[in-house]
Structure formats: structure tokens, C-alpha cells
Design a protein around this motif. Structure first.
Motif, PDB file in Angstrom:
ATOM      1  N   MET A   1      11.308   0.327   3.908  1.00  0.00           N
ATOM      2  CA  MET A   1      10.776   1.678   3.835  1.00  0.00           C
ATOM      3  C   MET A   1      10.526   2.238   5.242  1.00  0.00           C
ATOM      4  O   MET A   1      10.133   1.509   6.139  1.00  0.00           O
ATOM      5  N   ASN A   2      10.757   3.483   5.365  1.00  0.00           N
ATOM      6  CA  ASN A   2      10.649   4.121   6.670  1.00  0.00           C
ATOM      7  C   ASN A   2       9.446   5.037   6.725  1.00  0.00           C
ATOM      8  O   ASN A   2       9.477   6.103   7.308  1.00  0.00           O
ATOM      9  N   GLN A   3       8.385   4.573   6.129  1.00  0.00           N
ATOM     10  CA  GLN A   3       7.161   5.360   6.065  1.00  0.00           C
ATOM     11  C   GLN A   3       5.991   4.498   6.478  1.00  0.00           C
ATOM     12  O   GLN A   3       6.020   3.289   6.314  1.00  0.00           O
ATOM     13  N   PHE A   4       4.961   5.167   6.973  1.00  0.00           N
ATOM     14  CA  PHE A   4       3.798   4.424   7.459  1.00  0.00           C
ATOM     15  C   PHE A   4       2.584   5.339   7.431  1.00  0.00           C
ATOM     16  O   PHE A   4       2.700   6.537   7.687  1.00  0.00           O
ATOM     17  N   GLY A   5       1.424   4.750   7.172  1.00  0.00           N
ATOM     18  CA  GLY A   5       0.176   5.498   7.241  1.00  0.00           C
ATOM     19  C   GLY A   5      -0.447   5.748   5.891  1.00  0.00           C
ATOM     20  O   GLY A   5       0.227   5.695   4.856  1.00  0.00           O
ATOM     21  N   ARG A   6      -1.747   5.958   5.898  1.00  0.00           N
ATOM     22  CA  ARG A   6      -2.462   6.227   4.643  1.00  0.00           C
ATOM     23  C   ARG A   6      -2.780   7.713   4.500  1.00  0.00           C
ATOM     24  O   ARG A   6      -2.323   8.338   3.567  1.00  0.00           O
ATOM     25  N   LEU A   7      -3.552   8.277   5.392  1.00  0.00           N
ATOM     26  CA  LEU A   7      -3.843   9.719   5.302  1.00  0.00           C
ATOM     27  C   LEU A   7      -2.875  10.519   6.170  1.00  0.00           C
ATOM     28  O   LEU A   7      -2.526  11.638   5.832  1.00  0.00           O
ATOM     29  N   LEU A   8      -2.516   9.960   7.280  1.00  0.00           N
ATOM     30  CA  LEU A   8      -1.505  10.582   8.140  1.00  0.00           C
ATOM     31  C   LEU A   8      -0.220   9.798   7.899  1.00  0.00           C
ATOM     32  O   LEU A   8      -0.101   8.657   8.342  1.00  0.00           O
ATOM     33  N   ARG A   9       0.696  10.398   7.139  1.00  0.00           N
ATOM     34  CA  ARG A   9       1.878   9.689   6.654  1.00  0.00           C
ATOM     35  C   ARG A   9       3.093  10.078   7.476  1.00  0.00           C
ATOM     36  O   ARG A   9       3.466  11.246   7.554  1.00  0.00           O
TER      37      ARG A   9
ATOM     38  N   LEU D  25      14.822  10.919   0.757  1.00  0.00           N
ATOM     39  CA  LEU D  25      14.779   9.868  -0.268  1.00  0.00           C
ATOM     40  C   LEU D  25      14.958   8.531   0.433  1.00  0.00           C
ATOM     41  O   LEU D  25      16.017   8.266   1.005  1.00  0.00           O
ATOM     42  N   ASP D  26      13.953   7.701   0.367  1.00  0.00           N
ATOM     43  CA  ASP D  26      14.048   6.382   0.979  1.00  0.00           C
ATOM     44  C   ASP D  26      14.086   5.334  -0.130  1.00  0.00           C
ATOM     45  O   ASP D  26      13.504   5.525  -1.194  1.00  0.00           O
ATOM     46  N   GLY D  27      14.790   4.254   0.140  1.00  0.00           N
ATOM     47  CA  GLY D  27      14.873   3.204  -0.864  1.00  0.00           C
ATOM     48  C   GLY D  27      16.083   3.335  -1.774  1.00  0.00           C
ATOM     49  O   GLY D  27      16.211   2.580  -2.746  1.00  0.00           O
TER      50      GLY D  27
END
Lengths: 331, 331, 331, 331
Positions: A1-9, D25-27
Motif C-alpha cells: 500500500m502506498n498510503q500512510f498516516g492516521r489523521l494526516l493521510r 486505486l491502490d491494491g
């Protein structure tokens, strides 16, 4: 996955030789002014070409805002920036496709994605995507009012004198690695938590998402493993948690102590060395000598400081939003 | 947050001197047999008391299953295990409450939670919670068929001879740190990804959730920063991605290469050293000498190997579920 | 996955006939007082046995706190509550195992989990787990200072007079469904957002996690589909967003408007009707008549109001934490 | 947050009158062919202008791929599509800014984002962003091999005859709402789970992220609340879980049963009715009559079917990836 962060995504996308690389930041407070000139300094620091040892590829590298900005300020909606890829010479890479390059993701990407990966210039694995991290980091730094995030090179090719280290690479017609240190001043106590939200866990997670980083240590780090307890412990001086020494590097129990945050990362030597090397040849099936052509950095570590600052700022901004120390509306 | 994982979700809870510590594992495949005896070896390895240098506190440390197990096998529903705390001597800790212990979370926890934290024995920050990680790790290891996860101590107090290192601590009436290495054999290529789901990012995230860890490095790690590119690159030998050397430590581009996964962590010396130390006294407001009483480890690194194996197995099992290399039903 | 929430993270576990059901709440502010008596009212409302139409199974249903509570207040660490299952008569269920019960998860659970599921009393699918939701909701309600969350039954068996509706079921020797409405007063404007964090999305997500709920509508809901625009629009009266009517049910653009939040859920009739029904017989392979024995509710909708309030309070508390309208430390 | 999904992660961005709207779209599995023509049908179904009752605004509405596509196939890297906004007449909206439009997010957005929101044409709240959902849905549908996702209008303005319903709106010089039903054939049993990952929870979450939707019901839905248990229960006919009736709408215990998935949503009438309405005037501070100019739909429900199909396909593809029923590499 190329995403990170909880409130600041953070969400990144793009390939080295595709139309553009880009980043979406969701959860940004509204009202934050983002003049384009504020991005220049860090983006220039990251760019190759200025310094002896970095690649001559020159992208304009100014963010194009697709969303989330209105009248020069953030709106609270997702902010998307893209960086078109204008200066790509794919042919360089086509020639050497037979050899999966050692140190690069060529072979593992082909295995994982069944040969469907965009292999040009490393594709999605390219260091090119760090421009997205740096631009996002510029925004995160703005949220960290009164907090200074600064990374600098400690050594290149084993030498504290950087020019000397680079000269070693030039002399050897090879590439070299380096060590980069990041220090954060002004971070209040209370960010992070024990276990999976520890400041170390989150910063390490983010730091290892930067290509070429192979180690991280906080405060005394690996040296701590050779210290006595009394030697390592940081004596507490007052209610604010100020300590006499800072072997912990500003984090205890996973939580920021209010002392300076200090950590270092190890950057491996650029894998695309000018030297001839050997690899398995897909076409012949045997191991053969080959050379990586194309434009490359003598020492990728030179470009790491603004990237490391960026991911650090992103992690800390997220934690301080959770601590309610950054408001949802900036005024 | 005390949760981790994408498909295999870990959630831990509990305090050192509360009724119990525990863990919920959600997303486990159904049909996995979990005989109690299979937990013993790793739980015993983690326990203090057997080895010179570890704390004499002795908990029974056998998991009590509250949910998710039926006829001795996992059901696919969340599996919760608790470990009641039977052997707690809270009075030890009450006496020294005036002094927030250096190296411990006492002060930052009080700052972050407004004085509401359970401070007895480190409360939720206690190493006691690693029993939950180890038990969860036993289960994760079972999912990793044909994959061996093994951590061992490389050095204690700077000494490869462990007894010598401990003796240094005993002689100095102090505590010492150490270095632990984890190796994984049989991991297939393709686990992980570039950026935020890199194997390094996820393993580092998990490793830094273990109390007392202050550094991590993969493959050549920090030494890579002092190598030339050609020296560091691992020549690829065949289509399977086998390499001549393994300086990358089994991960390239964030993805497992199929070579042995190798990484090391630095463990700081136990903060609760027998030696007199100084800290700010909450009651008097001045910095004073004090001693930490209670039961403590001379060298916490001795207990790290099974914990490090556990979080490693948890991360890898999650990644292999995502790769569809672990089925949803075990038969 | 059995988890929900962003900053306030809920994790539930347990089976109807296992040792206990339980819930972990992570991300709770520290300092919140949780006297046991504050749980009684909602837990009693949820319990069967008092009302005509609800099951005679009687659990003690008082939370046992395993973690996260110290000196009667939350600590900021994960709070785990369990409810031991004392009053289980598994034999009832064994007898009828041959028939997967229509309306229950018996068959789909067996398909999904390969026959490893705990089938006793519905196992993890049991309404028994709603005791965890209710207890967690009691805590969430305490975070919602000045906000009243109240659900009530609108109709049972199609009758606004509840006794009449139940009498229909008794007369027919069958079960009936119902409609429950939830209203929230005092919710400030600004909670939620467009798209995936809309108040409707999150509340619907949570509401459908309650067994037996098959529909939800906000404000005018399905009736809105038959209104003209001018009729449906709520004229805005002032800067605070107060509206003349409230057909939107307190949510516009996914965000709370500051007007009363209003929504309704449809609850299907209890699947375990006293009447003889037909199902496929696993043992004979043919479709046959059978009767569900065991203890069951004539009308499960009677027990829904406190559960619906609970999940509503959990969603809203999470959103208000994100809006920084609930502090991280309660004083 | 503008993100959704566990393994298949959707992230949307953009504003009605900004440079572009887009989606990442990731994944996504690698190797999925995405010829541009495959997007046309659903994008055209969503577009205004063809049908009596929909807005004349005409965007080209063909996806521009920024990343994740190589040689016409997905690569396994994040796929980003943008839709530039070419046909915007912002002036229309400027004129009426004094009046926060009833039924729109104008006022709540200003409250939540401190006046920094992009208010032109609804900004980020605009139905324009559903083009992103539809395009993502086209991709998701391709992953659902052998599964047909079809939504259709059941009634408009209370009339099953759609032309009649629209004529009611035209005659009244007002807007109308409608009801849309979605049916999915070929969905295997086993998708979803009890509680927070129930098929109903996830589909409702996704459906309510579509602007203007105010209700959802599965199978018999609200009518179930007025049925007897025996009447509602779907008798099971065989080991595959086929049932005689389908009042459950294809979901039991939160899990797909293998029967047809059936649900309906209520769409409110377009808030921007041609009729004069009243709202609070920001400039004068009093409640006054005003008219919404600009281009608007007589009945937004007409455009909902492809959007509802899209989010349904996205949810189901994510669940089937988790069930390992969609491979990571498409061949």
C-alpha cells in the motif's frame, strides 16, 4: 500500500517514466497558506545536478495543484500535487532490460507483478517519487509551528568530510553510501505512545519507505547496546522532562520527552554503480557481466536529507494532530 | 494505538499490575490447531528467572483463551488470550513514586495522560506485555509453514561471549544492553512493496514496538553506508532471485527477494539499574539521588529474541496472507 | 474484521457459549470516571427477560475490567471489559445442528470457515456480543457531554402500540420485527465529512453491525424519494445553521448541521421463531421440517434501542475527537 | 477522510471548479487490461444531458491515466485517473453566494473549514466527484469475473413510470427524488463477516458516500419489520445455501449467501430546485427568498445507478480479494 498516516493521510502514485508522479494529502487543516515559492528550497535540495555526485537529470519540479487549494490556502479537502515527468529517456533503460539490476527492484517487481510492472527507470520504485514526499513534507513542516526539523549528512563513504568521501567514489569509479542524521527541536512532550504508535515505530516505518535506507537508530542507538545502564540513562532535571544527557534521542516509552529528537539513518551506496557488474541474464539464462548506463547518482545519500525531513515532519504532524496540538483550522 | 496489521490484526491490552494482560488476533485463518504445549517453549524463553541476568518475577504465563478457539482449533473469529497477573508486588513501586525513573515512561506517561496513568510497575508500558506478543507470535509462526524465524543474541555488553558480558554487568553492579539478530529462512519472494508497505518499514515498525529497542538494520545495515556500490550489490544468480552475497538482507525495493531475511536490533541496557542514580523528585522539586528497588533484569536483551521472532512472524504472516500464500482455511 | 473507529478504536471478541465475550476500546481519553453503576441502566435495557417478548436467558452482565482502568478512571491505555458467559445450555443447540437455521449464519459460517466455526448458540455471530457494544457505548456517551443520544421503538410487528404488536406474535406463535428510531440532541455542527467519512456512512456502517438490522434511513429517508425539492429542503434560519424543518435528519453533505440527528432502522423478526420451519438437513441431504428449540426473543427489536444508542455514541465520539471537541484528558 | 477499502484502497480528490477531479486505486491486481473504451458506457450513463431531467453540463469525461498503467494493463502500482474540469461557469455560483443553499453543504462546509472551503459549484462536495467513483467502479467490475452488478431505477417522484415522475417535476417546476435498486448475481458465498465487516455495513458505508442518498435497505428491508419470522425466513434448499425466498437480500450474518444480493437506496430530490426558496442571507443576516441559478438536475436519482454499481463493485472486489477469490495477478 502506498498510503500512510492516521489523521494526516498521505497517498503517493506515479512512475519514473509515466506522465507524472503525485501525492494526495488528506486530513490537512484548512486555511494553511501554500505559496509556491515555499516549496522551492526543499525541492531544490532534493534535486540532482547541483552537487558533485548527484544525477544530471533535471526536472522542473514545481508542484501542480490539482485539488485542495483555493485562494492560495488549503481548504480542508484532499490536496493533490503532481509533478509531470518531462525529462525521461526511456531508451537508456530498454537496452539493459535483459539484466535485472542488482540492488534494484527489477527482478522482485517482475516476480511480484507477473511481469506487468513498468520497468522503465525503476517505474514506481524510482527515487523520483521522493519528490512527492518532499513536497508533502513542506506542507507538514508548516503545520509544525515552532518546531525545527533538520537533517544533515554525517558522513559519505565513511568520511565526515563529504568532498573526500565523494572523491573516493570518483577515484574508484564506483558509488558510495552515507549516514544522515535528523534532529527536531521544539517537539513538545507527549507525542506517540507505547507499542505500535511509538515515535520510533512510526518514524522508522516512514524512513524505511525512502529507497536505499537500510538502518535507523535513535539517540545513542547501536552504541547503547554497549553502554551500562547508568551511563545510558538520561537523568531527569525538572517537571518538563528536560534531561542532563539525551541518549534516548528524545523518545522514552515511545513518547516524545520534549528533549531534542535525534536519529540517524544508513543509506546504502547507489546500486547503479558506473562499474561493470554481474547479474543473471534473462535472455541467455546465464550470469554475465554488464554495465548500468543511464544517469545516476554517485551517492544517493546526498539527496536524502530533505526526504528524511519530509517524512519526519509528516509523522510528527500526524501525531500532533492526534494530540490536538495542531488545530483543524489555521488562522 | 495498540493495534497493528492489515489482514492479521493484533490488539494488545493490559498493565503490569492490573488483573491481566492480553491480546486479540483478528483475521486468523480458521482450522489452525493450537495445543497449549506449543506455546510453552517461546513463553519460557521470554520468561525471566532461568538465566543469570533476568528478573526473578515468575508468572505462570500460559494463555487463557477467551474466544476464537473451538475443539482446539481457530474458528476464524477473533482469538483473545489473556495472561492473568498473579505475582505482583505493587508496594515496591509505590515507595519510589516520587522519582520518575530515567529511561522509563514514568514522566512522559504522567504528562501525556494527565496523571491518570497506572504507574505501578510501568503500567501499560511494562515489558510484561511482551508475553502477549510472544503468544501471538507462536500462532503466526504456525501460519508460516516451511519458514523458520530465528533470533539469537549476537552480543551482550559489547561481548560476543554472553556470560562475559553479563559478568561485566554484575561486576559493575549495573545493567547492560545487547544486540539481537533475526534470520528468516524460506520466505518466498514477493512479500511487501515499495514505500510504506516495505518489509523494512513494517518490520521496523513492529520491532520498535518492543520496549528498549533503539536501532534496527537490515543486511549490511549501517556498514552499507561505508561500502562501495559494487561491493554492496548482491549479484543475481538465477530466475528465482538467488544472490551471491546477501548485503541487502533479503529485501530489495521493499520486497522480499527469497534470500535469507536478516536484520539486527540494538537493545539498550535495562533502565532499572541496581546503581544509585539521580532524577528530579516530584515531591521536593529538586534533583536527588535515588535507587530503583523491585525486580529487574540485568540485561533485558536476553529476553528479546522470542519477542523479536514473534513480531517478525506476525508481520510476515500478514504480508503472506495479502500475497494469498497463506490460505484462509487451514486443513 | 471486528474492529471499528479511527481515533476511538473498538475491538470485540467472544462467542455465545465460550468463556466470555469482551471488548477493547483504544484511544479513550484519560481521566474519565467509570463507576460500575453507570453501566447498569443500559445493560439492563439490553438484557432479555424483563419484557414480554425477550429471551429468559439471564447473564449477570456486569463488566469485568481487565485493563485501562485505575483508581476508577480511564488511564489512556486500552480498556478491556469482559462479560463471562455463565448461563449457557449448549445441549439445546447440539440437538438441532443437522439443520442450518434459516435467517441465522449457521450455513454461511460453515462455508466461510470450513466447518471450524463455533456453532453453539450462533457462536461469534450471536446477539450476545451486543452486550460489548452497549458497555462500550456507555463509555462513549460519557464523552458526549451535553449531547443526548436516545433510541426508542417506533413500532413492533407493524403496530405503534408495542403490546399489540407483541400480542400479534404471541397469537401467531411466531416472531415479529420492528422499527427503532434514534435521535441525538446537542450534536454540534461540523462532525463528519463528504464521501467516506459522512455521518451517514459511519452510522450506517455501525448500525448494520448490529445483528438483524436490514435498513436505515436518515431524516425523511425513503419518504424523501417521494417529495419535491422545495418540500424536502430545510430552510436555513441563521448563522448557526438552524433549519425550519429537518428532513435532512441533521446531516447535510455528510456533515452534522447542528440540528437534531434523526435516523431509523428496520429490525427483522427474530429468525428463531417458535414455529416449525423447513431447511436443508445436513445429515439426510433433503429439505425437512424442524423446530428451533432453545431460548429466543419473540421480538429482537425490543433489545435494539440501547445497542443502537451505543454504536451511535461510539461513532459520534470518534468524530468529535477528530474535531478536537472532546479533549484527550478529561478533568 | 476521502479513502475507503482494505486491500483495494480508493482515494478521491478534486473540486467541481478546480483543475480536475481524480481518484487513486491502490491494491489493484497487476495485469488487468483497461482499454479506454471500456469506461465509456458507465461514464456516459452517469453524465448529464442525455436524459430529460439531467443537467446540460457536458464534460468530456474520459479518464486520463497518470500512473499505474503500462502497455494498457495495470502494473500493481497505484493507478491514478484524473478528469479535468473544462466546462465550468463559476460566475453562476458567485452571484448567489450570499445564500447558503438549503440541502447543500454550503453552510456546514463554511462552519467546518472556517470559510476556507472552495465554494464554487459545491467544491469538493460536488456530485462531479462521482465520475471518479464510476471510473473506479469500471475497474472493480472487471475484477468481478462472472459477477453481474446492475442497478436500475425503481421509481421517480413516487412513480414507477419514470417519464411520469419527471413530468410531475416539470409540471411543478420543482425537482423530485427516486429509489434505485441494485442487484448482484453470481456473488459467491462467504464474502463479508459479522459486525463491522458485514456486507451490509460496507455497502451502506459506500452507498452513503454518494451525495443525496438518505436511506438503504437490504432484501425485504423496512418491510421486514412488519413480517412474521416464518414469513421472513428464507428456507435453505441445499448445501450451496440456495434459498426458496430471498428476503435477506443475499446476506445473512453479514456474509454473502450465494443468493442474489439485493438492496435499494432512497435518493432525495435535487436540492437545487428551480423554485424560489428561502434561506438565511449571510450579508443581510435575515431570512429571504432567493433562486438557485446554474445548471442542475431535475432528478439526481437518474444518475445514481452507475455510481451505485461502482461503489458496490468496489466493496465486493475488496471483499473477494480478502477471500482470495480474486488473484493478485490477472492472466
Amino acid at each position: 500500500m502506498n498510503q500512510f498516516g492516521r489523521l494526516l493521510r498521505l497517498s503517493i502514485f506515479g512512475e519514473s517514466h509515466g506522465p507524472a508522479v503525485g501525492v494526495t494529502l488528506d486530513g490537512l487543516p484548512a486555511g494553511l497558506a501554500l505559496p509556491e515559492e515555499d516549496f522551492i528550497a526543499d525541492l531544490e535540495r532534493r534535486k540532482g545536478g547541483q552537487q558533485k555526485g548527484t544525477t544530471p537529470r533535471q526536472e522542473e519540479d514545481r508542484p501542480q495543484f490539482l485539488s485542495g487549494l483555493f485562494n492560495g490556502k488549503t481548504t480542508g479537502a484532499p490536496l493533490t500535487m503532481i509533478f509531470p515527468n518531462s525529462n525521461t529517456r526511456s531508451a537508456d533503460y530498454e537496452k539493459i532490460r535483459a539484466f535485472p539490476r542488482p540492488g534494484h527492484a527489477d527482478l522482485v517487481a517482475a516476480q511480484k507483478f507477473g511481469g506487468h510492472e513498468d520497468y522503465r527507470g525503476g517505474g514506481h520504485f524510482s527515487g523520483r517519487l521522493t519528490v512527492c514526499l518532499v513536497a508533502a513534507g513542506v506542507i507538514a513542516k508548516k503545520l509544525l509551528r515552532g518546531i525545527a526539523v533538520e537533517a544533515r549528512i554525517l558522513e559519505i563513504g565513511g568520511e565526515p568530510d563529504i568532498d573526500k568521501g565523494l572523491q573516493r567514489a570518483i577515484d574508484a569509479k564506483d558509488s558510495v553510501g552515507g549516514i544522515v542524521e535528523c534532529r527536531v527541536q521544539g517537539l513538545p512532550p507527549g507525542a506517540g505512545g507505547p507499542f505500535f504508535d511509538s515515535v520510533e515505530s512510526l518514524l522508522a516505518h516512514a524512513a524505511f519507505s525512502i529507497p536505499a535506507i537500510k538502518g535507523i537508530e535513535f539517540g545513542a542507538g547501536f552504541a547503547a547496546a554497549r553502554m551500562f545502564g547508568l551511563e545510558h540513562n538520561d537523568a531527569i532535571l525538572n517537571a518538563e522532562g528536560q534531561t542532563r544527557t539525551n541518549h534516548a534521542g528524545g523518545v522514552t516509552g515511545g513518547i516524545s520527552t520534549g528533549n531534542e529528537l535525534v536519529f540517524r539513518v544508513a543509506v546504502k551506496p547507489t546500486s547503479s554503480t558506473p562499474k561493470e557488474q554481474t547479474s543473471w541474464n534473462r535472455e541467455t539464462g546465464s550470469v554475465e557481466a554488464f554495465s548500468v548506463k543511464g544517469r545516476h547518482d554517485l551517492c544517493i545519500a546526498l539527496r536524502v536529507p530533505p526526504v528524511l525531513e519530509a517524512v519526519t515532519a509528516l509523522v510528527l504532524a500526524d501525531l500532533l494532530l492526534q494530540e490536538q496540538k495542531i488545530p483543524n483550522i489555521i488562522s
